[in-house]
Design a protein around this motif. Structure first.
Motif, short mmCIF file in Angstrom:
data_model
loop_
_atom_site.label_atom_id
_atom_site.label_comp_id
_atom_site.label_asym_id
_atom_site.label_seq_id
_atom_site.Cartn_x
_atom_site.Cartn_y
_atom_site.Cartn_z
N ALA A 1 -25.16 12.56 -38.31
CA ALA A 1 -25.04 12.19 -36.80
C ALA A 1 -24.95 13.62 -36.10
N ALA A 2 -24.47 14.58 -36.51
CA ALA A 2 -24.43 15.93 -35.61
C ALA A 2 -25.85 16.59 -35.82
N ASP A 3 -26.62 16.43 -36.93
CA ASP A 3 -28.00 16.76 -36.93
C ASP A 3 -28.75 15.94 -35.90
N LEU A 4 -28.41 14.78 -35.80
CA LEU A 4 -29.15 13.92 -34.86
C LEU A 4 -28.64 14.00 -33.43
N THR A 5 -27.84 15.06 -33.11
CA THR A 5 -27.21 15.45 -31.89
C THR A 5 -26.42 14.35 -31.36
N ASN A 6 -26.02 13.37 -31.99
CA ASN A 6 -25.05 12.18 -31.61
C ASN A 6 -23.68 12.55 -31.92
N GLY A 7 -22.88 13.55 -30.90
CA GLY A 7 -21.43 13.91 -31.26
C GLY A 7 -20.79 12.70 -31.40
N HIS A 8 -20.62 11.84 -30.64
CA HIS A 8 -19.89 10.57 -30.56
C HIS A 8 -19.96 9.77 -31.83
N GLU A 9 -20.95 9.52 -32.53
CA GLU A 9 -21.31 9.08 -33.90
C GLU A 9 -20.79 9.91 -34.88
N ALA A 10 -20.64 11.01 -34.67
CA ALA A 10 -20.29 12.10 -35.79
C ALA A 10 -18.80 11.94 -35.79
N THR A 11 -17.95 12.06 -34.69
CA THR A 11 -16.62 11.91 -34.82
C THR A 11 -16.02 10.35 -35.13
N LYS A 12 -16.99 9.46 -34.82
CA LYS A 12 -16.50 8.26 -35.13
C LYS A 12 -16.67 8.09 -36.66
N GLN A 13 -17.73 8.64 -37.36
CA GLN A 13 -17.89 8.58 -38.76
C GLN A 13 -16.64 9.36 -39.41
N GLY A 14 -16.36 10.58 -38.71
CA GLY A 14 -15.19 11.25 -39.28
C GLY A 14 -14.00 10.54 -39.27
#
Length: 404
Positions: free
Chosen positions: A304-317
């Motif tokens: 998600a971070a590599d896809l520049t989607n910070g909200h998705e990255a933190t949701k997955q976190g």
């Protein structure tokens, strides 16, 4: 360079030069080895200034002769983009450059002993919070023993020694990662693959493909080649065998990460799903590659971070349990990746808090992580008072700035 409010930011300058070149975001992103969404994220400030290698690549694509025209008043300092160097790195480098030519008066280490020693080295790497220091004292001897044994052993024992040698090169690659030895990192990846092929060992070839995938992905190169390599290596494995199935899942994860790095979200998610289904069919984690359900879920943050989607990255976190991964270095790395998600969301307090948490898990992992060094350097001057204090404290710990 023309003046204007749109040129006060790095992203604004990128857009100006891209428009001047008559280039679409999609084309610019593709030429950079990324995607149109990545180019947009750069231009609107969702992603900060990339590393020096990418800056040079962007300048060439946009036909900008003076790099300062892209960077503006932001200075390119060794603190921002410099790589840390471990105290024992010179010893490892010298060992790589040496070859055991005179072995006639030596006895080989048996294939069983060599395999046991390598397994112990992996336990040290995954179990120590300062893994580089922990393995630095044993890697030179391991390399020497394995390369000598490969020359002296025969038949099945020689092939087993070659498989162990491939693993040792993986450890050396991990040791050298994020240090200023890019050519040696590439060399260890290549040597590992050569040893695996000489061993005629599909498992060793699969593992070497995973580590070569990291080398090329971190360099932003060989996207199609690394995906194809992982796919070919996966075809050598037997799904009815549990270890083979684990390695097949690992290669699916490698392809997912490669697709995400160049902005292919659908392909990335498809291969990630394959990796996760495989992990669900296994008990626990691979003993040294650490493939398992926890690792697969944690890499969803990186995708998600590599896809520049910070909200998705933190949701997955928020969904993952990093304590399920039996490796300090992996837990620290994935904590840093969650911090990267908050950084994309422009939440500096959460970013620096998570970086400090990662440091508590594995100081070594954090001290050599390039995102950490870049983010901390920025947050020391741009964050609020609390963020600046925490960032400066972490900067001293990871030797980004001298200790007073």
């Amino acid at each position: 360079m023309p003046e204007g409010n749109t040129l006060t930011t790095f992203g604004g300058r990128v857009r100006f030069f891209r428009d001047r070149a008559g280039m679409s975001r999609a084309v610019f992103g593709e030429l950079c080895g990324r995607s149109g969404d990545w180019a947009k994220a750069i231009e609107i400030g969702k992603i900060g200034m990339p590393g020096l290698n990418m800056l040079i690549r962007m300048a060439g694509i946009l036909r900008v002769d003076d790099l300062a025209e892209l960077t503006g008043e932001q200075r390119l300092t060794t603190a921002t983009y410099g790589k840390n160097t471990h105290d024992q790195a010179s010893v490892i480098v010298r060992t790589l450059a040496a070859y055991p030519l005179a072995v006639s008066d030596r006895e080989p280490v048996s294939a069983d002993t060599l395999a046991a020693n390598v397994a112990q080295a992996w336990m040290v790497w995954h179990g120590s919070p300062n893994q580089r220091t922990a393995v630095a004292t044993i890697l030179p001897r391991l390399l020497d023993d394995a390369r000598t044994s490969v020359r002296l052993l025969e038949s099945v024992d020689r092939r087993r020694a070659l498989s162990s040698l491939a693993q040792i090169y993986h450890l050396v690659q991990l040791y050298l990662s994020f240090q200023p030895y890019p050519e040696l990192i590439l060399m260890t990846g290549d040597r590992a693959m050569q040893a695996a092929q000489d061993a005629d060992d599909p498992k060793a070839i699969a593992a070497a493909s995973w580590y070569l995938n990291h080398v090329w992905r971190d360099a932003g190169e060989q996207a199609e080649a690394r995906i194809d390599l992982a796919d070919q290596a996966g075809r050598l494995l037997r799904p009815e065998n549990a270890e083979d199935r684990s390695l097949w899942g690992l290669l699916q994860l490698a392809m997912a990460l490669s697709h995400a790095k160049i902005g292919r979200r659908g392909d990335a998610e498809r291969h990630w799903d394959g990796a996760r289904r495989t992990a669900q069919s296994l008990d626990g984690h691979h003993p040294w590659l650490m493939f398992g359900l926890g690792m697969v879920d944690a890499y969803a943050v990186t995708m998600a971070a590599d896809l520049t989607n910070g909200h998705e990255a933190t949701k997955q976190g928020d969904r993952i349990d990093l304590t399920a991964i039996p490796s300090k270095t992996r837990r620290a790395f994935h904590t840093v990746e969650i911090a990267r998600g908050f950084y994309l969301r422009k939440e500096p307090l959460a970013t620096v808090h998570l970086l400090n948490r990662a440091y508590g898990i594995s100081p070594d992992t954090v001290a050599f992580n390039l995102f950490t060094r870049s983010a901390v350097s920025e947050l020391m001057t741009t964050g609020g008072a609390t963020v600046r204090d925490e960032a400066r404290d972490l900067a001293h710990k990871i030797r980004l700035v001298p200790t007073a």
